[in-house]
Enzyme design. Sequence first.
Site, mmCIF file in Angstrom:
data_model
loop_
_atom_site.group_PDB
_atom_site.id
_atom_site.type_symbol
_atom_site.label_atom_id
_atom_site.label_comp_id
_atom_site.label_asym_id
_atom_site.label_seq_id
_atom_site.Cartn_x
_atom_site.Cartn_y
_atom_site.Cartn_z
ATOM 1 N N LYS A 60 28.478 10.096 -5.966
ATOM 2 C CA LYS A 60 27.112 9.713 -5.567
ATOM 3 C C LYS A 60 26.495 10.696 -4.555
ATOM 4 O O LYS A 60 25.290 10.891 -4.521
ATOM 5 C CB LYS A 60 27.109 8.302 -4.970
ATOM 6 C CG LYS A 60 27.523 7.206 -5.960
ATOM 7 C CD LYS A 60 26.464 6.925 -6.981
ATOM 8 C CE LYS A 60 26.863 5.813 -7.944
ATOM 9 N NZ LYS A 60 25.897 5.628 -9.026
ATOM 10 N N GLU A 66 19.018 1.415 -3.430
ATOM 11 C CA GLU A 66 19.757 0.243 -3.893
ATOM 12 C C GLU A 66 21.223 0.622 -3.953
ATOM 13 O O GLU A 66 21.547 1.806 -4.055
ATOM 14 C CB GLU A 66 19.276 -0.156 -5.301
ATOM 15 C CG GLU A 66 19.936 0.610 -6.462
ATOM 16 C CD GLU A 66 19.627 2.105 -6.526
ATOM 17 O OE1 GLU A 66 18.660 2.538 -5.866
ATOM 18 O OE2 GLU A 66 20.373 2.841 -7.202
ATOM 19 N N SER A 118 35.338 9.555 -11.138
ATOM 20 C CA SER A 118 34.081 9.489 -10.382
ATOM 21 C C SER A 118 34.242 9.052 -8.936
ATOM 22 O O SER A 118 33.414 9.378 -8.089
ATOM 23 C CB SER A 118 33.098 8.556 -11.106
ATOM 24 O OG SER A 118 33.689 7.286 -11.314
HETATM 25 C C1 LIG Z 1 33.008 5.450 -8.271
HETATM 26 C C2 LIG Z 1 31.873 5.079 -9.150
HETATM 27 N N1 LIG Z 1 31.884 5.464 -10.423
HETATM 28 C C3 LIG Z 1 30.891 5.135 -11.278
HETATM 29 C C4 LIG Z 1 29.821 4.381 -10.847
HETATM 30 C C5 LIG Z 1 28.760 4.009 -11.839
HETATM 31 O O1 LIG Z 1 27.548 4.623 -11.612
HETATM 32 P P1 LIG Z 1 27.013 5.749 -12.567
HETATM 33 O O2 LIG Z 1 27.073 5.219 -13.962
HETATM 34 O O3 LIG Z 1 25.634 6.000 -12.088
HETATM 35 O O4 LIG Z 1 27.900 6.942 -12.407
HETATM 36 C C6 LIG Z 1 29.741 3.958 -9.511
HETATM 37 C C7 LIG Z 1 28.621 3.163 -9.018
HETATM 38 O O5 LIG Z 1 28.550 2.739 -7.922
HETATM 39 C C8 LIG Z 1 30.804 4.320 -8.635
HETATM 40 O O6 LIG Z 1 30.827 3.927 -7.364
#
Ligand SMILES: Cc1ncc(COP(=O)(O)O)c(C=O)c1O
Length: 394
Positions: A83, A105, A371
């Site tokens: 993020k 948000e 992620s």
């Molecule tokens: C670690 C992590 N991965 C994935 C996501 C999913 O979000 P996005 O689809 O925007 O990557 C989030 C959302 O908070 C997250 O914290």
Amino acid sequence: MKGYFGQFGGQFVPELLIPPLVELEEAMAHFLPREDFQAELEDLLNNFAGRVTPLTYCPAISEQLGLRLFLKREDLLHTGAHKVNNTLGQGLLAKKMGKKNLIAETGAGQHGVATAAAAARLGMKAKVFMGSIDVERQSANVERMSMLGTEVVPVEDGTQTLKDAINETLRYWIAHQADTHYCFGTAAGPHPFPELVAHFQSVISREARAQMLESQGALPDYVVACVGGGSNAIGMFRNFVDDRDVKIIGVEAAGTGEPGCYNSAPINLGRPGVLHGQISMLLQDEAGQVLPSHSISAGLDYPGVGPEHSHLHSIGRVRYDMATDDEALQACQLLSRAEGIIPALESSHALSWVVKNAAEIKGATVLLCLSGRGDKDMDIIRGAMDERRERNKQ
Ligand SMILES: Cc1ncc(COP(=O)(O)O)c(C=O)c1O
């Protein structure tokens, strides 16, 4: 058409939100191509957030599954997830636009913490809206935001999760647009947010593609990422979309997986509809009312998805599958025990796709977007494990 990916996207907002969206689009055109802007952002990403993130080979899981698994380590970034790529980008842009405040948000709290850190670093004030259920299930991140000097506003409306937090932030933005930028957290929402967020997140695949070529001399056979609103996934997919031999997989959250139960899989189980200023795949009832979503991971708990994903699905370029809460928990445990890395429950959904499809993709080289890290999920994981133990006893 401008602001569209095929038939998806657009700018379905109240008239009062058009001026700040136009202002943002103009600022993007002015600042993003400038070398001094890019240099300043690169410095923040490298020396504040910790880019370039490593590419990690997973020897134990690779051997167990009969394939070659590489992780793009966005979990190692400052604040613990991808993020921050986006919040530093948008924060810097907003500052150049003369804005003093950031609003955002958050679902899992990761985007909130990343916004709070970017605001503190850039000398701006931040306010983060969060559904009150998420305030409870991601309480560690609420404390981190407060520590970073950000005000967290619990949202009691609707399902008290991400969807309602976005509604509230949009409402607040209408009244405070002169000095405030809405730092949207995922590659969704009204134009130009899907493009803006994808722009800042595509650093993930820019690096990962070069790292694969340099270390392996070849591109991966599969690229896999979890899909909530879609920002880590679009960041991971963008620079591979034109590589026709690379198969791309997005993994949505199936919730408990029981028929009739709520899930967070709009591409698999929804149909086109309008939510949060865009037309995209959406969980909705027969009358078009948005259905509540459910996922064990707060970051995937969203009934909609970014328009570029709906488009990539509709043209057949990306395959979107699902993983259940239980499958994600098992994958989370596997990566922790086998490789010494505790993944976020969101990213665990992507890993569970690799585990489930190992026989089908035997021998393949798989690049997975890790992620985020799982520290924020420890209470949920403990609770779910206890519940499973109780169930097995009965
Ligand atoms: C670690 C992590 N991965 C994935 C996501 C999913 O979000 P996005 O689809 O925007 O990557 C989030 C959302 O908070 C997250 O914290």
